[in-house]
Design an enzyme around this catalytic site. Structure first.
Site, PDB file in Angstrom:
ATOM      1  N   SER A  78       0.858  -1.182   0.000  1.00  0.00           N
ATOM      2  CA  SER A  78       0.000   0.000   0.000  1.00  0.00           C
ATOM      3  C   SER A  78       0.889   1.226   0.000  1.00  0.00           C
ATOM      4  O   SER A  78       2.036   1.175   0.450  1.00  0.00           O
ATOM      5  CB  SER A  78      -0.880   0.010   1.254  1.00  0.00           C
ATOM      6  N   TYR A 136      -1.500  -0.667  10.365  1.00  0.00           N
ATOM      7  CA  TYR A 136      -1.588  -0.888   8.919  1.00  0.00           C
ATOM      8  C   TYR A 136      -0.313  -0.426   8.225  1.00  0.00           C
ATOM      9  O   TYR A 136       0.251  -1.139   7.384  1.00  0.00           O
ATOM     10  CB  TYR A 136      -2.797  -0.138   8.359  1.00  0.00           C
TER      11      TYR A 136
END
Length: 278
Positions: A152, A165
């Site tokens: 990501s 995350y």
């Protein structure tokens, strides 16, 4: 559906036998469908077997070859079984692994429990480690292979209230960069996908504070700047070209450049902006 999944005759560089984790929805499903369009047989693995079977059915309607398997990528034994069974299902050694399975998690650092951290680490990071651990030696033995790891832009943007995350995705990116150098001599291609917002179920199925869930859904629907189908196509094309990074959106590219050019200034601006977040 037949028109949507019209197959192309172009043969991919990874020889047409793939495993996709998290293939039951979102980017994983888009990867599986795009691979089918490229005449690739696919094992669609997902924690939810029903969702994996739905993806297989879509591929089957267009005459493609696909198989569904249930797999919790956070459990090493299940990924080992996935590697073993996929070769049997395909009738051929796997030549492409896409480590896509992932979960979303947000919240201030002091709001997260250690259980939250473990949940995110097990899927987002250990899931990728498990996949590479069990498939890379097989690729080395057969003299070819390819791995796409879905990370990501969070792996380098380091946005506040996304610590778990961010950390897991940064680990995926670092692992991919390492393997790119380490496995190049073994004829194994590596690509790491670093998007920003992509419309998927990751927010709905994740652990996101209620104060942000509606905002996150709104952002995914209105500011994603791409689709999961477009991301899958671009990533596979870049893999074919031997490229390491896929940053599909302009904002992902902009953040990358800002962080590279002046990391301290970037961090200062991020901290300053966060002061105004309620």
């Amino acid at each position: 559906m037949l028109n949507i999944l019209k197959f192309r005759s172009r043969k991919p560089s990874y020889d047409g036998y793939a495993v996709v984790t998290g293939a039951g929805s979102g980017i994983g499903r888009s990867f599986a469908l795009e691979l089918a369009r490229r005449n690739t047989a696919v094992v669609c693995a997902d924690l939810n077997l029903d969702s994996a079977e739905e993806t297989v059915a879509l591929i089957g309607q267009a005459g493609g070859q696909a198989y569904a398997m249930a797999c919790d990528v956070g459990k090493a034994a299940q990924v080992k079984k996935l590697a073993e069974q996929s070769e049997k299902l395909l009738g051929h050694p796997v030549t492409l692994l896409i480590n896509n399975a992932g979960v979303g998690i947000g919240g201030r650092f002091d709001e997260l429990s250690l259980q939250d951290w473990k949940w995110a680490m097990d899927v987002n990071l250990w899931g990728v480690v498990h996949g590479c651990h069990y498939f890379a030696p097989r690729f080395k033995k057969q003299g070819q292979g390819a791995i796409i790891n879905v990370a990501s832009a969070a792996s380098y943007t380091a946005a506040p209230e996304m610590s778990a995350y961010n950390v897991t995705k940064a680990g995926v990116r670092a692992l991919s960069e390492t393997l790119y150098a380490e496995l190049k001599r073994d004829n194994i291609k590596i690509n790491v996908l670093c998007p920003t917002l992509v419309p998927t179920n990751i927010i709905k199925d994740g652990r996101i504070p209620a104060r942000y869930s509606k905002l996150a859904d709104h952002a995914l629907m209105n500011y994603a700047l791409t689709t999961s189908d477009s991301v899958a196509k671009l990533t596979l094309n870049r893999l074919d070209k031997g490229e390491l990074y896929t940053t599909p959106q302009i904002d992902a590219k902009l953040f990358w450049v800002m962080k590279r050019v002046s990391p301290n200034l970037y961090a200062d601006l991020l901290g300053f902006s966060y002061r105004f977040v309620k």
